[in-house]
Design a protein around this motif. Structure first.
Motif, PDB file in Angstrom:
ATOM      1  N   ASP A  24      43.401  31.810  37.588  1.00 28.59           N
ATOM      2  CA  ASP A  24      42.138  32.520  37.804  1.00 28.59           C
ATOM      3  C   ASP A  24      41.960  32.896  39.275  1.00 28.59           C
ATOM      4  O   ASP A  24      41.510  34.002  39.602  1.00 28.59           O
ATOM      5  CB  ASP A  24      40.960  31.654  37.360  1.00 28.59           C
ATOM      6  CG  ASP A  24      40.889  31.487  35.852  1.00 28.59           C
ATOM      7  OD1 ASP A  24      41.340  32.405  35.137  1.00 28.59           O
ATOM      8  OD2 ASP A  24      40.385  30.449  35.394  1.00 28.59           O
ATOM      9  N   VAL A  25      42.276  31.977  40.162  1.00 33.11           N
ATOM     10  CA  VAL A  25      42.181  32.260  41.601  1.00 33.11           C
ATOM     11  C   VAL A  25      43.054  33.451  41.967  1.00 33.11           C
ATOM     12  O   VAL A  25      42.629  34.351  42.705  1.00 33.11           O
ATOM     13  CB  VAL A  25      42.565  31.012  42.423  1.00 33.11           C
ATOM     14  CG1 VAL A  25      42.798  31.371  43.891  1.00 33.11           C
ATOM     15  CG2 VAL A  25      41.485  29.942  42.306  1.00 33.11           C
ATOM     16  N   VAL A  26      44.276  33.492  41.451  1.00 32.08           N
ATOM     17  CA  VAL A  26      45.198  34.588  41.749  1.00 32.08           C
ATOM     18  C   VAL A  26      44.682  35.908  41.184  1.00 32.08           C
ATOM     19  O   VAL A  26      44.702  36.950  41.866  1.00 32.08           O
ATOM     20  CB  VAL A  26      46.600  34.265  41.209  1.00 32.08           C
ATOM     21  CG1 VAL A  26      47.509  35.487  41.286  1.00 32.08           C
ATOM     22  CG2 VAL A  26      47.214  33.100  41.981  1.00 32.08           C
ATOM     23  N   GLU A  27      44.199  35.882  39.949  1.00 32.25           N
ATOM     24  CA  GLU A  27      43.699  37.115  39.330  1.00 32.25           C
ATOM     25  C   GLU A  27      42.518  37.691  40.112  1.00 32.25           C
ATOM     26  O   GLU A  27      42.459  38.897  40.381  1.00 32.25           O
ATOM     27  CB  GLU A  27      43.282  36.835  37.885  1.00 32.25           C
ATOM     28  CG  GLU A  27      42.767  38.074  37.151  1.00 32.25           C
ATOM     29  CD  GLU A  27      42.312  37.776  35.738  1.00 32.25           C
ATOM     30  OE1 GLU A  27      41.941  38.736  35.038  1.00 32.25           O
ATOM     31  OE2 GLU A  27      42.315  36.598  35.325  1.00 32.25           O
ATOM     32  N   VAL A  28      41.580  36.835  40.492  1.00 35.86           N
ATOM     33  CA  VAL A  28      40.413  37.298  41.252  1.00 35.86           C
ATOM     34  C   VAL A  28      40.840  37.822  42.619  1.00 35.86           C
ATOM     35  O   VAL A  28      40.377  38.879  43.075  1.00 35.86           O
ATOM     36  CB  VAL A  28      39.383  36.166  41.392  1.00 35.86           C
ATOM     37  CG1 VAL A  28      38.277  36.574  42.349  1.00 35.86           C
ATOM     38  CG2 VAL A  28      38.795  35.792  40.043  1.00 35.86           C
ATOM     39  N   ALA A  29      41.718  37.096  43.295  1.00 36.93           N
ATOM     40  CA  ALA A  29      42.164  37.522  44.624  1.00 36.93           C
ATOM     41  C   ALA A  29      42.877  38.869  44.562  1.00 36.93           C
ATOM     42  O   ALA A  29      42.693  39.719  45.446  1.00 36.93           O
ATOM     43  CB  ALA A  29      43.069  36.462  45.238  1.00 36.93           C
ATOM     44  N   ARG A  30      43.676  39.080  43.551  1.00 36.30           N
ATOM     45  CA  ARG A  30      44.358  40.370  43.411  1.00 36.30           C
ATOM     46  C   ARG A  30      43.355  41.500  43.168  1.00 36.30           C
ATOM     47  O   ARG A  30      43.515  42.613  43.706  1.00 36.30           O
ATOM     48  CB  ARG A  30      45.378  40.304  42.280  1.00 36.30           C
ATOM     49  CG  ARG A  30      46.658  39.579  42.689  1.00 36.30           C
ATOM     50  CD  ARG A  30      47.677  39.579  41.581  1.00 36.30           C
ATOM     51  NE  ARG A  30      48.935  39.025  42.056  1.00 36.30           N
ATOM     52  CZ  ARG A  30      49.809  38.378  41.282  1.00 36.30           C
ATOM     53  NH1 ARG A  30      49.557  38.221  39.985  1.00 36.30           N
ATOM     54  NH2 ARG A  30      50.927  37.901  41.780  1.00 36.30           N
ATOM     55  N   SER A  31      42.324  41.229  42.381  1.00 41.83           N
ATOM     56  CA  SER A  31      41.286  42.247  42.164  1.00 41.83           C
ATOM     57  C   SER A  31      40.594  42.593  43.471  1.00 41.83           C
ATOM     58  O   SER A  31      40.345  43.765  43.783  1.00 41.83           O
ATOM     59  CB  SER A  31      40.256  41.732  41.146  1.00 41.83           C
ATOM     60  OG  SER A  31      40.834  41.537  39.886  1.00 41.83           O
ATOM     61  N   ALA A  32      40.273  41.553  44.252  1.00 46.07           N
ATOM     62  CA  ALA A  32      39.643  41.786  45.555  1.00 46.07           C
ATOM     63  C   ALA A  32      40.578  42.550  46.486  1.00 46.07           C
ATOM     64  O   ALA A  32      40.145  43.457  47.213  1.00 46.07           O
ATOM     65  CB  ALA A  32      39.245  40.450  46.184  1.00 46.07           C
ATOM     66  N   ALA A  33      41.859  42.200  46.471  1.00 43.05           N
ATOM     67  CA  ALA A  33      42.829  42.870  47.344  1.00 43.05           C
ATOM     68  C   ALA A  33      42.900  44.363  47.051  1.00 43.05           C
ATOM     69  O   ALA A  33      42.939  45.189  47.984  1.00 43.05           O
ATOM     70  CB  ALA A  33      44.211  42.234  47.179  1.00 43.05           C
ATOM     71  N   ARG A  34      42.917  44.733  45.797  1.00 44.12           N
ATOM     72  CA  ARG A  34      42.998  46.156  45.441  1.00 44.12           C
ATOM     73  C   ARG A  34      41.799  46.931  45.991  1.00 44.12           C
ATOM     74  O   ARG A  34      41.955  47.993  46.608  1.00 44.12           O
ATOM     75  CB  ARG A  34      43.079  46.325  43.923  1.00 44.12           C
ATOM     76  CG  ARG A  34      44.448  45.985  43.344  1.00 44.12           C
ATOM     77  CD  ARG A  34      44.546  46.441  41.910  1.00 44.12           C
ATOM     78  NE  ARG A  34      43.672  45.679  41.033  1.00 44.12           N
ATOM     79  CZ  ARG A  34      44.027  44.541  40.412  1.00 44.12           C
ATOM     80  NH1 ARG A  34      45.246  44.035  40.591  1.00 44.12           N
ATOM     81  NH2 ARG A  34      43.185  43.908  39.629  1.00 44.12           N
ATOM     82  N   ARG A  35      40.603  46.400  45.786  1.00 44.62           N
ATOM     83  CA  ARG A  35      39.401  47.122  46.211  1.00 44.62           C
ATOM     84  C   ARG A  35      39.270  47.134  47.728  1.00 44.62           C
ATOM     85  O   ARG A  35      38.935  48.161  48.325  1.00 44.62           O
ATOM     86  CB  ARG A  35      38.160  46.494  45.573  1.00 44.62           C
ATOM     87  CG  ARG A  35      38.101  46.640  44.082  1.00 44.62           C
ATOM     88  CD  ARG A  35      38.019  48.102  43.664  1.00 44.62           C
ATOM     89  NE  ARG A  35      36.718  48.683  43.959  1.00 44.62           N
ATOM     90  CZ  ARG A  35      36.524  49.796  44.662  1.00 44.62           C
ATOM     91  NH1 ARG A  35      37.545  50.464  45.160  1.00 44.62           N
ATOM     92  NH2 ARG A  35      35.301  50.268  44.869  1.00 44.62           N
TER      93      ARG A  35
END
Length: 308
Positions: free
Chosen positions: A69-80
């Motif tokens: 979950d931490v990785v998925e959220v961080a990747r979403s933040a990274a894209r934006r």
């Protein structure tokens, strides 16, 4: 000079000790942050929230809970974050727990720009699964630097590994570096501005950090609100009764840093609305401090409409 300030929520507590922080982006908005920022003259755009996750127990991995979950959220933040920075705009990231900074840094690095992080926190966040307490928000800087023992999924989620060198991180207002963390600080050459120095002269301490950051293309500022003195302003996840900054001291520091030429993003983390004795009053004070800090940036006042 960049004149657009984007507000981006990352409503997650996946990397925390318990739920609560996933509510922070909504609370900031409910109690008027976007309007307070717009009143300073910034062209403010509320970009909504990326995907978030509420904390849950992870008995299968107690040393590093909720890594997927931490990785998925961080990747979403990274894209934006990457998209907004590459458009030449500023970003205010509303967390969420501290693990989201890995995503913010990954996004800032995606275009190949050099990145420096001023990390404002009483703690160094240099723990790893073997030395921490299972919550990844205690380990953010360790994963940015990919120190031995870091979780490979978290440390490897960006465009390079490690994401940062020790010379790319400055720890500001430090008051709780453990022995194992102090060794990493020495080995990696991480610059530290201790809590006492910030108390003595917040603006001078911030100017020191801004001068340090001037060699980077992009300055990112990370604020863990447990840097605030809990007995004066109980808003953080961590409820320890330790010394910390006043809201006014933090505001003075942020006002200097967001005015630095290289500044591009501010992340505010570890806000737990459940800990506020009076949520409306607490967020009004926090929002006012942030708006006053942003009003000191040269870009403030560039657009009389303020809100876009």
């Amino acid at each position: 000079m960049v004149e657009v300030l984007n507000v981006l929520g990352v409503p997650t507590s996946a990397g925390a000790y318990a739920p609560g922080q996933e509510r922070a982006p909504s609370a900031f908005r409910t109690h008027g942050l976007v309007e307070a920022l717009a009143s300073t003259g910034w062209w403010v755009r509320d970009r909504g929230d990326v995907h978030g996750v509420r904390w849950r127990p992870d008995p299968d991995r107690p040393d590093a809970m909720n890594v997927p979950d931490v990785v998925e959220v961080a990747r979403s933040a990274a894209r934006r974050v990457g998209q907004l920075l590459d458009a030449g705009e500023h970003v205010l990231v509303l967390g969420g727990d501290c693990s989201i900074e890995v995503g913010v840094v990954a996004g800032a690095l995606a275009s190949g720009a050099s990145v420096g992080v001023v990390y404002i926190d009483l703690d160094a966040d240099l723990k790893v699964p073997a030395t921490g307490e299972g919550a990844l928000d205690w380990m953010g800087v360790a994963h940015l630097l990919d120190v031995p023992g870091a979780d490979p999924a978290v440390a490897g989620l960006g465009p390079r590994r490690p994401l940062l060198a020790g010379s790319d991180v400055l720890l500001l207002a430090q008051g709780n570096i453990t022995d194992s963390e102090a060794e990493i600080v020495r080995e990696r050459g991480i610059e530290v501005v201790p809590l006492a120095e910030v108390h003595a002269d917040p603006e001078a301490a911030a100017d020191r950090a801004a001068a340090w950051a001037s060699r980077h293309d992009r300055l990112l500022v990370h604020v863990d609100v447990d840097v605030l003195r809990w007995v004066d302003f109980p808003i953080a996840e961590n409820s320890r009764r330790a010394d910390g900054l006043t809201v006014e001291e933090l505001g003075a520091v942020l006002g200097r840093l967001v005015a630095a030429p290289a500044w591009r993003a501010l992340t505010v983390c570890e806000v737990n609305p459940d800990h506020a004795p009076d949520e409306a009053a607490s967020f009004a004070r926090l929002n006012r401090m942030l708006a006053e800090a942003f009003s000191r940036c040269p870009a403030a006042g560039a657009h009389p409409r303020g809100l876009g």
